[in-house]
Design an enzyme around this catalytic site. Structure first.
Site, mmCIF file in Angstrom:
data_model
loop_
_atom_site.group_PDB
_atom_site.id
_atom_site.type_symbol
_atom_site.label_atom_id
_atom_site.label_comp_id
_atom_site.label_asym_id
_atom_site.label_seq_id
_atom_site.Cartn_x
_atom_site.Cartn_y
_atom_site.Cartn_z
ATOM 1 N N CYS A 1 0.869 -1.179 0.000
ATOM 2 C CA CYS A 1 0.000 0.000 0.000
ATOM 3 C C CYS A 1 0.905 1.227 0.000
ATOM 4 O O CYS A 1 2.124 1.106 0.078
ATOM 5 C CB CYS A 1 -0.868 0.037 1.260
ATOM 6 S SG CYS A 1 -2.018 -1.348 1.378
ATOM 7 N N TYR B 1 10.456 -4.487 -8.271
ATOM 8 C CA TYR B 1 9.184 -4.301 -8.965
ATOM 9 C C TYR B 1 8.281 -3.184 -8.425
ATOM 10 O O TYR B 1 7.763 -2.387 -9.189
ATOM 11 C CB TYR B 1 8.422 -5.637 -8.935
ATOM 12 C CG TYR B 1 6.996 -5.564 -9.423
ATOM 13 C CD1 TYR B 1 6.705 -5.474 -10.781
ATOM 14 C CD2 TYR B 1 5.934 -5.571 -8.520
ATOM 15 C CE1 TYR B 1 5.397 -5.398 -11.231
ATOM 16 C CE2 TYR B 1 4.617 -5.502 -8.969
ATOM 17 C CZ TYR B 1 4.362 -5.415 -10.319
ATOM 18 O OH TYR B 1 3.071 -5.338 -10.752
#
Ligand code: SF4
Length: 479
Positions: A2, A251
């Site tokens: 998040c 990533y």
């Protein structure tokens, strides 16, 4: 995964929180929310992208010079609007909290709170558990005046109960803004300062955008408190060994961010360099190197540089298909690849192509991309991942596969090569990953590659996560 942001500002904090959340949108597209304080709390949250959740009307309502915001990536058990963050509680002070991470003892803590009838929980989100534990400790201290020392004392009691990863921002009504990071610093958290105003965010890219030039990472186990007069207090609440999530560099994080002093883009270049050296040793001789967009771009350029061959954009991504694009069945997922990527035929036809990707999860996307290249008559297709084989689930807030679904879990590298239909398959090594990202420094969580989890893992947690995944059909990280 998040994204969080917390702001103290001369003007309305939402004027910074909203653009900050837009800069952190890549960290979660499932839900967004913000709360500000101005005599009372003003809250807006909902499912969807930042641009969909907020509008002129609700932004105008979010007044106050202190506030926090959140973007959510879907995690197990947390997909309803009730699970969207921030959360608010009114005892013993008004407290609002947003969190990035995952408590591995979430179920035990929730049980503890409910069994002792201490607090009623309305969500399946561990942020609500942290909020209630903080409220509980502050209530137990029976304070008249909350100062930084007492706040840190309460927080140290909360830390003793939490196991897992957490980076947290908190508004305490009429008092100040608090930020803290778990003792291993698994999740990133950075602070920026502009005169007497402060901003805490998951990634430096949000601070760049907002014009904060002085930045420092919150250290593992450290808490920082800014009171309403703008005074800053810091305390190391817990000691632990730094174990930043290495997948942030591979990533998750934006390439223009810097996490714990390491540039994400630069680390991807080094990962490409290491991968290029492996390709050289393997005598891979492509005509062209093509990245699987978007993450692999920098690494692919370096692979091409090391191999001394052309680097080209051979796959174009539809940027309007978001990471949350969910296809419920395997067949539909495979078709989804075609919706997302289209090949540039002139760069591929008749050529030996080396595709560079950030990672291989199930292998389905890799297989589809290889098929796509063969359909436009690539001569040969080699596939290279600049991270090592993924074999273990993440318990710190990243929804990957169950162990059984990782293609590398039960297959050898030649078997994976055959399964995805590549003419050669090249993986980064774990040593190469740590060397490339760390650039001389150590201290990373590599559990999804190595199986070495930096925290204690409650018995049966992995089985429980797998069972929840099966039930919830949570979308996986994009391959
Ligand atoms: S297990 Fe992997 S994704 Fe999860 S925190 Fe560790 S390195 Fe990051």
């Amino acid at each position: 995964m998040c994204g969080i942001i917390g702001v103290t500002s001369r003007g309305n904090a939402i004027d910074q929180i909203y653009p900050g959340l837009l800069a952190l949108q890549h960290r979660g597209q499932d839900a967004a929310g913000a709360v500000t304080f101005n005599q009372g709390f003003q809250l807006k949250k909902g499912n969807g992208l930042v641009l969909n959740v907020f509008n002129q009307k609700n932004l105008e309502r979010l007044k106050g010079n202190i506030g926090i915001g959140h973007v959510r990536y879907p995690t197990v058990g947390a997909g309803r609007v009730e699970d969207a963050q921030p959360f608010i509680i009114t005892i013993p002070y008004g407290i609002a909290l947003a969190h990035n991470g995952n408590l591995v003892n979430f179920f035990d803590l929730k049980k503890f709170l409910i069994e002792h009838e201490l607090h009623y929980l309305n969500s399946n989100c561990d942020a609500e558990v942290i909020l209630n534990l903080l409220s509980l400790e502050l209530t137990r201290m029976n304070l008249r005046n909350l100062g930084p020392e007492l706040l840190f004392k309460a927080l140290s009691r909360v830390y003793k109960k939490l196991i897992g990863s957490f980076a947290v921002v908190v508004v305490i009504a009429n008092k100040g803004l608090l930020a803290f990071r778990d003792s291993n610093g698994i999740k990133p958290l950075i602070m920026g300062r502009k005169e007497n105003n402060y901003c805490f965010a998951s990634e430096s890219v949000a601070l760049d955008l907002l014009g904060y030039s002085k930045m420092e990472d919150i250290k593992p186990g450290e808490s920082v408190y800014v009171d309403i007069t703008g005074h800053l207090y810091k305390k190391r609440i817990a000691s632990g060994r730094k174990k930043t999530c290495i997948f942030e560099y591979v990533y998750f994080a934006r390439p223009d961010s810097v996490i714990d002093g390491i540039g994400v883009y630069e680390s991807r270049l080094r990962l490409g360099e290491e991968l290029g050296k492996i390709c050289l040793k393997r005598k891979i001789k492509p005509d062209v190197v093509i990245p699987v967009p978007d993450t692999a771009r920098g690494a692919a350029e370096m692979v091409a540089e090391v191999l001394n061959v052309k680097h080209r954009e051979g796959l174009i991504k539809n940027r309007y298909i978001y990471r949350t694009f969910i296809m419920p069945t395997q067949t539909e997922r495979i078709e989804a690849v075609r919706l997302k990527l289209n090949p540039i035929k002139s760069e591929i036809k008749g050529k030996k192509v080396l595709l560079v990707d950030d990672s291989i999860v199930r292998g389905n996307t890799s297989r589809e991309i290889i098929n796509l290249l063969r359909s436009v008559r690539a001569k040969e297709v080699y596939y290279a991942s600049y991270s090592p084989p993924l074999r273990f689930p993440c318990v710190y807030g990243i929804d990957m596969q169950t162990r059984g679904e990782f293609i590398a879990r039960n297959k050898s590298i030649p078997e994976i090569q055959k399964s995805i239909g590549a003419d050669a398959l090249i993986y980064q090594t774990l040593k190469g990953l740590i060397k490339a990202v760390g650039n001389g420094t150590q201290g990373f969580c590599t559990a999804c590659f190595s199986g070495k989890y930096p925290t204690e893992i409650p018995p049966l947690l992995l089985e429980r996560i797998e069972a929840d995944r099966m039930m919830a059909k949570i979308p996986d990280i994009e391959e």
